[in-house]
Design an enzyme around this catalytic site. Structure first.
Site, PDB file in Angstrom:
ATOM      1  N   LYS A  12     -16.541  39.973 154.509  1.00 42.09           N
ATOM      2  CA  LYS A  12     -16.585  40.189 153.045  1.00 42.09           C
ATOM      3  C   LYS A  12     -15.238  39.763 152.481  1.00 42.09           C
ATOM      4  O   LYS A  12     -14.193  40.295 152.860  1.00 42.09           O
ATOM      5  CB  LYS A  12     -16.837  41.681 152.750  1.00 42.09           C
ATOM      6  CG  LYS A  12     -17.127  41.956 151.299  1.00 42.09           C
ATOM      7  CD  LYS A  12     -18.434  41.298 150.833  1.00 42.09           C
ATOM      8  CE  LYS A  12     -19.576  42.273 150.741  1.00 42.09           C
ATOM      9  NZ  LYS A  12     -20.862  41.602 150.469  1.00 42.09           N
ATOM     10  N   THR A  57     -21.790  42.426 155.946  1.00 38.54           N
ATOM     11  CA  THR A  57     -20.572  42.293 155.134  1.00 38.54           C
ATOM     12  C   THR A  57     -20.515  43.424 154.106  1.00 38.54           C
ATOM     13  O   THR A  57     -19.442  43.881 153.731  1.00 38.54           O
ATOM     14  CB  THR A  57     -20.504  40.933 154.431  1.00 38.54           C
ATOM     15  OG1 THR A  57     -21.523  40.841 153.450  1.00 38.54           O
ATOM     16  CG2 THR A  57     -20.614  39.788 155.422  1.00 38.54           C
ATOM     17  N   HIS A 243     -13.143  46.206 134.015  1.00 42.25           N
ATOM     18  CA  HIS A 243     -13.824  47.430 134.435  1.00 42.25           C
ATOM     19  C   HIS A 243     -13.383  47.874 135.834  1.00 42.25           C
ATOM     20  O   HIS A 243     -13.311  47.067 136.761  1.00 42.25           O
ATOM     21  CB  HIS A 243     -15.338  47.213 134.433  1.00 42.25           C
ATOM     22  CG  HIS A 243     -15.873  46.776 133.109  1.00 42.25           C
ATOM     23  ND1 HIS A 243     -15.827  47.567 131.990  1.00 42.25           N
ATOM     24  CD2 HIS A 243     -16.446  45.612 132.714  1.00 42.25           C
ATOM     25  CE1 HIS A 243     -16.362  46.920 130.959  1.00 42.25           C
ATOM     26  NE2 HIS A 243     -16.741  45.728 131.376  1.00 42.25           N
TER      27      HIS A 243
END
Ligand SMILES: O=c1[nH]c(=O)c2[nH]c(=O)[nH]c2[nH]1
Length: 288
Positions: A12, A57, A243
């Protein structure tokens, strides 16, 4: 001629983790970007689609957040070592783990214990127009001034329709990358000192405003500049809402009391607005 599987790895990339440590009113911030890459006995998944050896991942990403909640994030080398060791030690098929971490540095904004400005990276700008009639306009500015409050931000009472899923919040991380431009009605004695003053106003208003929306914060920042700097008649601000989502760590038996956040990069809210003196002179071509 036989065909064989060459070197391979999977993982990842760029798990964006922000870890807040709340020491009373003084908060500490760790902001990192974690990429993991695993390799080992991966012939089956490539050759036959048998996924038995594949630690997803998605799980690697979850492990980053869970370890941040469980162990905190100290030195990035130690956090990376912890993660890499975990993947190799707990997955029989994984022989090698590569964990890469980038850390982003933040400076405190002294007005509060929970306000930060990201170190470096900001750009100072200006646009000057001058024509044959002797008309000159000067717009000064900055971009990529990244600011973050770990508390003191709420967002509720908003319009709701059949597509609204956003939950109201009375405590969230508020982060933005400010683009600000300000129009001079008259040239200051020193553009350098003026820049420093405007930047200070923007930081202090961001840090000192208990925010009910980024729009309100934007207005407070522009107003602070106009209240403080006589020669400036108009401020225009573009402020993305960067965010930060609290990660649900309950599947891993962990609480998350506003400490572990996923720093999402897109999509983002984009809040734009101008603040000006009612008697500001005509802008002419200043903003073109
Ligand atoms: O400060 C905010 N302003 C908005 O307009 C908005 N919209 C949203 O989804 N979150 C937020 N936050």
């Amino acid at each position: 001629m036989s065909i064989i599987l060459g070197p391979n790895r999977y993982g990842k990339a760029e798990t964006r983790l922000v870890r807040v440590v709340r020491d009373g009113a003084v908060h500490h911030l760790k902001d990192v970007n974690v990429s993991s890459s695993l390799s080992g006995d991966m012939e089956a998944v490539h050759l036959t689609g048998d996924n038995a050896a594949v630690l997803p991942t998605d799980t690697q990403k979850n492990t980053v957040y869970a370890f941040a909640g469980k162990h905190g994030v100290g030195q990035i080398e130690e956090f990376a070592r912890l993660l890499a060791g975990h993947f190799v030690d707990t997955q029989p098929a994984i022989r090698h783990a590569r964990v890469e971490i980038e850390e982003y540095f933040w400076d405190r904004i002294p007005v509060s214990g929970h306000s930060f400005v990201r170190a470096g990276g900001e750009v100072r700008t200006c646009v000057v127009h001058h024509d044959g009639d002797g008309r000159t306009t000067v717009v000064s500015g900055l971009r990529d001034l990244v600011l973050l409050n770990t508390t003191g931000s709420e967002f509720h009472g908003f319009a709701v329709d059949e597509y609204t899923t956003l939950q109201p919040t009375s405590d969230r991380v508020l982060a933005t990358a400010v683009t600000a431009r300000w129009r001079h009605a008259s040239a200051p004695d020193s553009f350098g000192e003026s820049y420093t003053e405007v930047r200070r106003c923007l930081l202090e208003a961001f840090a000192g405003t208990h925010s009910l929306s980024l729009q309100q914060t934007l207005y407070a920042m522009g107003k602070r500049v106009l209240d403080t700097c006589d020669g400036i008649c108009e401020v225009r601000l573009e402020m993305p809402n960067k965010h930060h989502f609290a990660v649900d760590l309950s599947p891993f038996g962990l609480d998350n009391a506003g400490e572990v956040f996923h720093a999402a990069d897109r999509p983002y809210g984009l809040i734009e607005g101008g603040v000006l003196r009612e008697d500001a002179p005509d802008a002419g071509f200043a903003w073109e």
